[in-house]
Design a protein around this motif. Sequence first.
Motif, short mmCIF file in Angstrom:
data_model
loop_
_atom_site.label_atom_id
_atom_site.label_comp_id
_atom_site.label_asym_id
_atom_site.label_seq_id
_atom_site.Cartn_x
_atom_site.Cartn_y
_atom_site.Cartn_z
N UNK A 51 -10.86 13.68 -6.89
CA UNK A 51 -11.12 15.14 -6.92
C UNK A 51 -9.96 15.75 -7.75
N UNK A 52 -8.85 15.05 -8.22
CA UNK A 52 -7.73 15.75 -9.17
C UNK A 52 -7.78 15.07 -10.55
N UNK A 53 -7.40 13.66 -10.46
CA UNK A 53 -7.09 12.94 -11.50
C UNK A 53 -8.59 12.69 -12.44
N UNK A 54 -9.45 12.50 -11.99
CA UNK A 54 -10.82 12.24 -12.61
C UNK A 54 -11.23 13.45 -13.61
N UNK A 55 -11.58 14.71 -12.96
CA UNK A 55 -11.77 16.02 -13.50
C UNK A 55 -10.64 16.21 -14.59
N UNK A 56 -9.51 16.32 -14.17
CA UNK A 56 -8.51 16.45 -15.22
C UNK A 56 -8.44 15.46 -16.30
N UNK A 57 -8.67 14.19 -16.07
CA UNK A 57 -8.69 13.36 -17.18
C UNK A 57 -9.92 13.62 -18.11
N UNK A 58 -11.02 13.72 -17.56
CA UNK A 58 -12.40 13.90 -18.17
C UNK A 58 -12.22 15.44 -19.28
N UNK A 59 -11.39 16.59 -18.60
CA UNK A 59 -10.89 17.78 -19.37
C UNK A 59 -10.38 17.60 -20.41
N UNK A 60 -9.10 16.80 -20.40
CA UNK A 60 -8.10 16.49 -21.17
C UNK A 60 -8.85 15.68 -22.31
N UNK A 68 -15.65 24.37 -22.50
CA UNK A 68 -15.10 23.04 -21.68
C UNK A 68 -14.81 23.47 -20.25
N UNK A 69 -13.92 24.24 -20.21
CA UNK A 69 -13.36 24.72 -18.85
C UNK A 69 -14.38 25.04 -17.66
N UNK A 70 -15.29 26.00 -18.35
CA UNK A 70 -16.29 26.58 -17.28
C UNK A 70 -17.42 25.39 -16.95
N UNK A 71 -17.66 24.53 -17.87
CA UNK A 71 -18.51 23.13 -17.76
C UNK A 71 -18.09 22.51 -16.77
N UNK A 72 -16.59 22.34 -16.72
CA UNK A 72 -15.92 21.37 -15.67
C UNK A 72 -16.03 21.95 -14.10
N UNK A 73 -16.20 23.08 -14.12
CA UNK A 73 -16.05 23.88 -12.80
C UNK A 73 -17.47 23.46 -12.32
N UNK A 74 -18.48 23.39 -13.24
CA UNK A 74 -19.76 22.73 -12.65
C UNK A 74 -19.98 21.48 -12.17
N UNK A 75 -19.12 20.55 -13.04
CA UNK A 75 -19.15 19.28 -12.70
C UNK A 75 -18.49 18.87 -11.55
N UNK A 76 -17.42 19.70 -11.17
CA UNK A 76 -16.83 19.21 -9.99
C UNK A 76 -17.91 19.64 -8.63
N UNK A 77 -18.75 20.50 -8.67
CA UNK A 77 -19.58 20.66 -7.72
C UNK A 77 -20.43 19.54 -7.67
N UNK A 78 -20.70 18.95 -8.64
CA UNK A 78 -21.71 17.76 -8.55
C UNK A 78 -21.02 16.49 -8.24
N UNK A 79 -19.90 15.90 -8.64
CA UNK A 79 -19.16 15.10 -8.28
C UNK A 79 -18.68 15.18 -6.97
N UNK A 80 -17.97 16.01 -6.55
CA UNK A 80 -17.40 16.04 -5.48
C UNK A 80 -18.33 16.43 -4.58
N UNK A 81 -19.56 17.02 -4.63
CA UNK A 81 -20.63 17.07 -3.68
C UNK A 81 -21.18 15.76 -3.06
N UNK A 82 -21.61 15.04 -4.20
CA UNK A 82 -22.54 13.71 -3.87
C UNK A 82 -21.62 12.75 -3.77
N UNK A 83 -20.64 12.28 -4.58
CA UNK A 83 -19.71 11.31 -4.33
C UNK A 83 -18.74 11.61 -3.10
N UNK A 84 -18.59 12.61 -2.68
CA UNK A 84 -17.40 12.94 -1.68
C UNK A 84 -18.26 12.63 -0.49
#
Length: 336
Positions: free
Chosen positions: A26-35, A143-159
Amino acid sequence: MANRILLTVSALIKDNLRNRFVIFWIIIFPLLLTLLFSLVFGGFSSYFHVVVVVNGNDELAKFLNTTRIFEGVTSIPFEYALQHNYIYVNVNNNNFTLYTSQQNEIFIPSLEAIINEYLHQSLSSNVEFNVVKVSNFTYYDYLISGMLGIITLSNGILGVIGVSAGYYRDRLIERLATSPLKSYEWVLSLVIYVIIITIISMLVIIILGIIYGFIPLISLTFILVLVISTLFFSSLGTVIYGLTPKDKIFLSEVVANVLVFPLMFLSNAFFPSYVYPPIARVFIEYQPLSIIITDIRDLTIYNTLPNLLEIIVILILALVLLYISSYKLLRLREID
């Protein structure tokens, strides 16, 4: 009911936010992907081809398509062009007004040279260019606006699947089954937990975005879209987990990853759909994550309301999937 849900959500937060694996996702993965994408592609002022909307000269648009830099199109409204970071060229005889974002400014000299070449072939002269910068849009905004969408996907399903599988593995589900908690209350608790961790992830990404100079337009509508998007993907996660054998925990996680990563990388999160091969563009443009990301970009960058029909359809699908998982797939006991 509300008290049982709140207690369950509180327990989920306490159990999982102390887990290093959960913190990673929820924190490290989206940060690393964005960076990663910001470092690799952030220096590019655009993506492989730049779309140029030509108003007033269809032949010029066709000529631009013969170049390796620009893709000329016509019949696209000015507002739509700005929202999708296209260069917009308004032609009035030999007067050319070029509307561009900060990101695409570097391509303006090349575009002017190509227009001059086209006019030379057309035996025209005395060309006049006016360049108007209409936004400070950069790749970091995209990129940042796209990542905001990605976290709904990854947190939603994987969470959802991660928590559900962990509770089954540790036999905590059996304890829940002996409690007064109803099956639908358990599913709602999972969804609320995922929404909370998504907001945490969102705040982390927005802080990183501010460092890059991206100041998103945060509104109640944006929060609502974020919640509905997370609701949709978390409901999809409950269905995936409900359909896979509970004694084969790894299977639901494999299915989730097989779904999440193609949706993530075959979306408009990192690049617009027109940079992909034509055979994939329709899927990339209209798959659920891309639709959600487009709505998020419209809200956070352009202060434009999203397509209401799309949001309603996503919400209805989420509610249907939640109903199926609550009463058919994730029952804590045979009789509730």
